[in-house]
Structures are given as structure tokens and as C-alpha cells.
Design a protein around this motif. Sequence first.
Motif, PDB file in Angstrom:
ATOM      1  N   GLY A   1       0.818  -1.208   0.000  1.00 20.19           N
ATOM      2  CA  GLY A   1       0.000   0.000   0.000  1.00 20.19           C
ATOM      3  C   GLY A   1       0.852   1.258   0.000  1.00 20.19           C
ATOM      4  O   GLY A   1       0.567   2.217  -0.725  1.00 20.19           O
ATOM      5  N   GLN A   2       1.917   1.257   0.794  1.00 25.91           N
ATOM      6  CA  GLN A   2       2.815   2.406   0.829  1.00 25.91           C
ATOM      7  C   GLN A   2       3.540   2.584  -0.492  1.00 25.91           C
ATOM      8  O   GLN A   2       3.759   3.704  -0.965  1.00 25.91           O
ATOM      9  N   ARG A   3       3.908   1.466  -1.103  1.00 24.18           N
ATOM     10  CA  ARG A   3       4.610   1.532  -2.391  1.00 24.18           C
ATOM     11  C   ARG A   3       3.710   2.099  -3.480  1.00 24.18           C
ATOM     12  O   ARG A   3       4.126   2.945  -4.274  1.00 24.18           O
ATOM     13  N   ILE A   4       2.446   1.660  -3.510  1.00 25.58           N
ATOM     14  CA  ILE A   4       1.497   2.175  -4.504  1.00 25.58           C
ATOM     15  C   ILE A   4       1.249   3.656  -4.275  1.00 25.58           C
ATOM     16  O   ILE A   4       1.210   4.445  -5.231  1.00 25.58           O
ATOM     17  N   GLU A   5       1.090   4.054  -3.015  1.00 28.48           N
ATOM     18  CA  GLU A   5       0.856   5.467  -2.699  1.00 28.48           C
ATOM     19  C   GLU A   5       2.033   6.332  -3.151  1.00 28.48           C
ATOM     20  O   GLU A   5       1.842   7.420  -3.719  1.00 28.48           O
ATOM     21  N   ALA A   6       3.262   5.849  -2.926  1.00 26.26           N
ATOM     22  CA  ALA A   6       4.443   6.609  -3.343  1.00 26.26           C
ATOM     23  C   ALA A   6       4.526   6.702  -4.863  1.00 26.26           C
ATOM     24  O   ALA A   6       4.859   7.749  -5.421  1.00 26.26           O
ATOM     25  N   LEU A   7       4.215   5.597  -5.550  1.00 20.95           N
ATOM     26  CA  LEU A   7       4.259   5.592  -7.007  1.00 20.95           C
ATOM     27  C   LEU A   7       3.208   6.524  -7.597  1.00 20.95           C
ATOM     28  O   LEU A   7       3.464   7.220  -8.590  1.00 20.95           O
ATOM     29  N   GLU A   8       2.019   6.556  -7.013  1.00 18.43           N
ATOM     30  CA  GLU A   8       0.975   7.439  -7.517  1.00 18.43           C
ATOM     31  C   GLU A   8       1.373   8.899  -7.340  1.00 18.43           C
ATOM     32  O   GLU A   8       1.111   9.732  -8.215  1.00 18.43           O
ATOM     33  N   SER A   9       2.010   9.210  -6.222  1.00 15.83           N
ATOM     34  CA  SER A   9       2.497  10.564  -6.002  1.00 15.83           C
ATOM     35  C   SER A   9       3.567  10.916  -7.024  1.00 15.83           C
ATOM     36  O   SER A   9       3.567  12.015  -7.600  1.00 15.83           O
ATOM     37  N   TRP A  10       4.473   9.991  -7.269  1.00 20.26           N
ATOM     38  CA  TRP A  10       5.554  10.217  -8.233  1.00 20.26           C
ATOM     39  C   TRP A  10       5.008  10.413  -9.641  1.00 20.26           C
ATOM     40  O   TRP A  10       5.427  11.342 -10.355  1.00 20.26           O
ATOM     41  N   GLN A  11       4.062   9.569 -10.079  1.00 23.98           N
ATOM     42  CA  GLN A  11       3.589   9.678 -11.465  1.00 23.98           C
ATOM     43  C   GLN A  11       2.787  10.952 -11.681  1.00 23.98           C
ATOM     44  O   GLN A  11       2.777  11.493 -12.784  1.00 23.98           O
ATOM     45  N   LYS A  12       2.127  11.470 -10.639  1.00 23.23           N
ATOM     46  CA  LYS A  12       1.421  12.749 -10.780  1.00 23.23           C
ATOM     47  C   LYS A  12       2.420  13.885 -11.022  1.00 23.23           C
ATOM     48  O   LYS A  12       2.174  14.791 -11.829  1.00 23.23           O
ATOM     49  N   VAL A  13       3.558  13.831 -10.313  1.00 19.15           N
ATOM     50  CA  VAL A  13       4.607  14.829 -10.537  1.00 19.15           C
ATOM     51  C   VAL A  13       5.145  14.713 -11.958  1.00 19.15           C
ATOM     52  O   VAL A  13       5.345  15.715 -12.655  1.00 19.15           O
ATOM     53  N   MET A  14       5.382  13.483 -12.412  1.00 20.48           N
ATOM     54  CA  MET A  14       5.922  13.284 -13.755  1.00 20.48           C
ATOM     55  C   MET A  14       4.946  13.752 -14.824  1.00 20.48           C
ATOM     56  O   MET A  14       5.339  14.380 -15.818  1.00 20.48           O
ATOM     57  N   ASN A  15       3.663  13.457 -14.662  1.00 17.33           N
ATOM     58  CA  ASN A  15       2.674  13.911 -15.641  1.00 17.33           C
ATOM     59  C   ASN A  15       2.604  15.436 -15.675  1.00 17.33           C
ATOM     60  O   ASN A  15       2.425  16.037 -16.743  1.00 17.33           O
TER      61      ASN A  15
END
Length: 259
Positions: free
Chosen positions: A33-47
Motif C-alpha cells: 500500500g505504501q509503495r502504490i501510494e508513493a508511485l501514484e504521487s511520483w507519477q502525478k509529478v511526472m505527468n
Amino acid sequence: MKIKNYLFGIVMAIVLSGCYNDDKLWNALDEQGQRIEALESWQKVMNSNIEALQSLIDGQDYITKVTPVTLNGKVVGYTITFKSQSPITIYNGEKGDQGITTNVPVISVIREKDGNWYWTLNGELLKDADGNAIRANGQNGKDGQDGQDGKDGQDGKPGQDGAPGQDGKPGQNAPKPELKTGKELMDEGLAKDLIPDAIYLSVDNKKSWTQVSGNDGKDGDNGKDGNDGDTMFTEVDTETSTDYVIFHLAGGSQIKVPT
């Protein structure tokens, strides 16, 4: 449903290993869950960076102000203010700072010999389904048709004005990459049977998605859990010249925008 099946697989793996206990089960679920949350935060920054980068490439404007964005005393990005167009914010955060251990993709652009900018993925040109490199800058519109010549006037009288030409066709916006986690794609019904904590890329306006995240990497020197860097903008140079701002990109490319 797909998420539940994936989590059920984790549970069964722990049970079948012969060392099941509540602590290991909940730790496994919590880590994912923490890994998915971190990835979602990262991909929003990248987009957001992808949008900003395309704006820098396509823009015919000039910069009036560059304002650092800080978090806990550290510069994590910049807000770029223009004379005419809306401000944009770019981020230079490292995925290591967000606790991401998966080798996430690096999206950038490169200028080719034809003078156009093209999207890259991990240093390689991004290509469409037909194998063509995907342009990052928009295409110019077609010229309008010339107006008709005016009629000659009679002696002593001016002739009639010619008919105005037709407006040219507007230029086409270049397609841009978009990133999402597997969990987001399944939650939104855009795809199924994906890995929840993997990153997927679309280059055809969300018609298809391709997994682009790799295996877990080693800890970076400065990152907490992931590789250092993996960011689009590596530096924003406002010191070299008062005439322009230099945006340094992953892969070595530079974009100069006048001030």
C-alpha cells in the motif's frame, strides 16, 4: 476485484511458505500500500512535468519570473511565470525521496537534426504503433489560400478590392506520454489484469498501456529507498544569462527560453 485477487496471492504465498502469522501478513499488505501510494504521487509529478515540458517547447512566450518551490527548506521545483501564457510549475524531486524501490522510467525529450523535439523513454526515442518517433512539439498549421485579385476599375475610378484569403488550418497538438499505476488503470476501468504497483505508459491518448517500470533497484546514495534522480528536469539555470533561462533535462538536452 483484481486488487483483491492480487492481495489474496500475497496471503497464499505467506501461508504456503509455512511461516504464516498476522504480523507478516499485515506487513506485506502495508508495504504494498505504501509503495502504490508513493508511485501514484511520483507519477502525478511526472505527468505535471510532461505538461510543463511540452508547454516550454511549444510556447512562443518569454519568461518574466522564476520562483523556487520549497518543501522543508529544500528546493523541490520552480514556478515559471510568462508574459502571456499561464504559469507552469516543474518539479525536480527524486524518487528516492519518496521511498520508491521500483526502477521507474525516465521521460525526456531530445532535439533531432530536423529541428523538432521528440519524446524519449530511458534515453531511447519513444515510437508509436507504426514505429515512428513521437514528436513533442506541435505541427505548424497549413497556410491559407490566397485571395482573388480585385477587378480593374474604369478610367478614373479605383478598382474593387480583392476577396480575402481563407484562414490557414490550425496546427495539431503533438501527442504526449501519460503515466499511471496499474492500480489506477484498474480502478478507472481503463485496463485489467495488471500489476497494481507497476508503472504503465500510454502514447496514444489512453488507448493502450505498456508496463515501463522495472525490477527493484539498489538504494541510491542520497535516496532513502530508491535510485537517485529519475527526474525530468535536472537543473534550472537562471545565472548563466540574463537573456534566457536554461532548462537542463535528463539525458543531457537543454531548452533555452528567453526572458
